[in-house]
Design a protein around this motif. Structure first.
Motif, PDB file in Angstrom:
ATOM      1  N   TYR A  11       0.861  -1.235  -0.049  1.00  0.00           N
ATOM      2  CA  TYR A  11      -0.089   0.020   0.234  1.00  0.00           C
ATOM      3  C   TYR A  11       0.793   1.244  -0.091  1.00  0.00           C
ATOM      4  N   GLU A  12       0.407   2.386  -0.555  1.00  0.00           N
ATOM      5  CA  GLU A  12       1.096   3.870  -0.424  1.00  0.00           C
ATOM      6  C   GLU A  12       0.851   4.029   1.126  1.00  0.00           C
ATOM      7  N   ALA A  13       2.055   4.526   1.457  1.00  0.00           N
ATOM      8  CA  ALA A  13       2.165   5.117   2.801  1.00  0.00           C
ATOM      9  C   ALA A  13       2.317   6.520   2.697  1.00  0.00           C
ATOM     10  N   TYR A  65       4.856  13.585   2.879  1.00  0.00           N
ATOM     11  CA  TYR A  65       5.609  12.570   1.876  1.00  0.00           C
ATOM     12  C   TYR A  65       4.556  11.390   1.788  1.00  0.00           C
ATOM     13  N   HIS A  66       4.661  10.752   0.564  1.00  0.00           N
ATOM     14  CA  HIS A  66       3.702   9.495   0.386  1.00  0.00           C
ATOM     15  C   HIS A  66       4.758   8.753  -0.842  1.00  0.00           C
ATOM     16  N   SER A  67       4.342   7.400  -0.486  1.00  0.00           N
ATOM     17  CA  SER A  67       5.204   6.591  -1.587  1.00  0.00           C
ATOM     18  C   SER A  67       4.406   6.134  -2.788  1.00  0.00           C
ATOM     19  N   HIS A  68       5.284   5.792  -3.678  1.00  0.00           N
ATOM     20  CA  HIS A  68       4.380   5.238  -4.934  1.00  0.00           C
ATOM     21  C   HIS A  68       5.224   3.502  -4.968  1.00  0.00           C
ATOM     22  N   PRO A  69       4.456   2.697  -4.568  1.00  0.00           N
ATOM     23  CA  PRO A  69       4.875   1.233  -4.670  1.00  0.00           C
ATOM     24  C   PRO A  69       5.471   0.867  -5.927  1.00  0.00           C
ATOM     25  N   PRO A  75       4.854  13.424  -9.093  1.00  0.00           N
ATOM     26  CA  PRO A  75       3.303  13.487  -8.798  1.00  0.00           C
ATOM     27  C   PRO A  75       2.440  12.737  -9.999  1.00  0.00           C
ATOM     28  N   SER A  76       1.428  11.972  -9.201  1.00  0.00           N
ATOM     29  CA  SER A  76       0.241  11.640 -10.288  1.00  0.00           C
ATOM     30  C   SER A  76      -0.550  12.557 -10.654  1.00  0.00           C
ATOM     31  N   ALA A  77      -1.326  12.227 -11.647  1.00  0.00           N
ATOM     32  CA  ALA A  77      -2.369  13.549 -11.855  1.00  0.00           C
ATOM     33  C   ALA A  77      -3.312  13.597 -10.551  1.00  0.00           C
ATOM     34  N   GLU A  78      -3.544  12.745  -9.743  1.00  0.00           N
ATOM     35  CA  GLU A  78      -4.433  13.024  -8.557  1.00  0.00           C
ATOM     36  C   GLU A  78      -3.523  13.758  -7.419  1.00  0.00           C
ATOM     37  N   ASP A  79      -2.272  13.166  -7.527  1.00  0.00           N
ATOM     38  CA  ASP A  79      -1.337  13.963  -6.436  1.00  0.00           C
ATOM     39  C   ASP A  79      -1.621  15.501  -6.806  1.00  0.00           C
ATOM     40  N   ILE A  80      -1.338  15.983  -8.024  1.00  0.00           N
ATOM     41  CA  ILE A  80      -1.330  17.383  -8.646  1.00  0.00           C
ATOM     42  C   ILE A  80      -2.890  17.900  -8.399  1.00  0.00           C
TER      43      ILE A  80
HETATM   44 ZN   LIG Z   1       1.269   9.869  -5.652  1.00  0.00          ZN
END
Ligand SMILES: [Zn+2]
Length: 121
Positions: A11-13, A65-69, A75-80
């Motif tokens: 999972y993402e942390a 911070y968060h992880s991308h497993p 940054p993903s489209a959602e992150d942005i």
């Molecule tokens: Zn992300």
């Protein structure tokens, strides 16, 4: 930070970094209420408690911070789309290759700028 993210795989942390003068001193491991390998959401009550604690110190929020497993450290489209903090660093820890990669970005609206980070002790 990397240890925390590694522990939460697949999972993402996610978490917060607080400190002062641009130097992070405290890592706050946050719960990813999404329990997802492709997204994260923090628990608002948990965020509120962290802000309550740091209000009593000389630290302030410096980074999220968060992880991308499985995805790269960008940054993903959602992150942005869901980023509401243009003044803090957004750190992404990627596990897509054998060695974890950490990168930091400023996300201001749709604009993404990579920031330099260094380890200090
Ligand atoms: Zn992300």
């Amino acid at each position: 930070m990397i240890n925390h993210c590694e522990k939460e795989l697949p999972y993402e942390a996610c978490g917060l970094l607080t400190g002062k003068n641009g130097i992070a001193k405290t890592i706050w491991r946050m719960k990813n209420i999404d329990q997802s390998p492709v997204s994260f959401s923090m628990d608002l009550e948990q965020i509120r408690r962290v802000f309550e604690i740091i209000a009593k110190t000389d630290e302030s929020l410096l980074g999220i911070y968060h992880s991308h497993p499985t995805d790269k450290a960008y940054p993903s489209a959602e992150d942005i789309a869901y980023s509401n903090y243009p003044n803090v660093g957004h750190l992404i820890i990627s596990f897509s290759s054998k060695t974890p990669v950490v990168k930091c970005f400023q996300i201001n609206g749709k604009k993404v700028i990579q920031l330099n980070i260094e380890l200090v002790d």
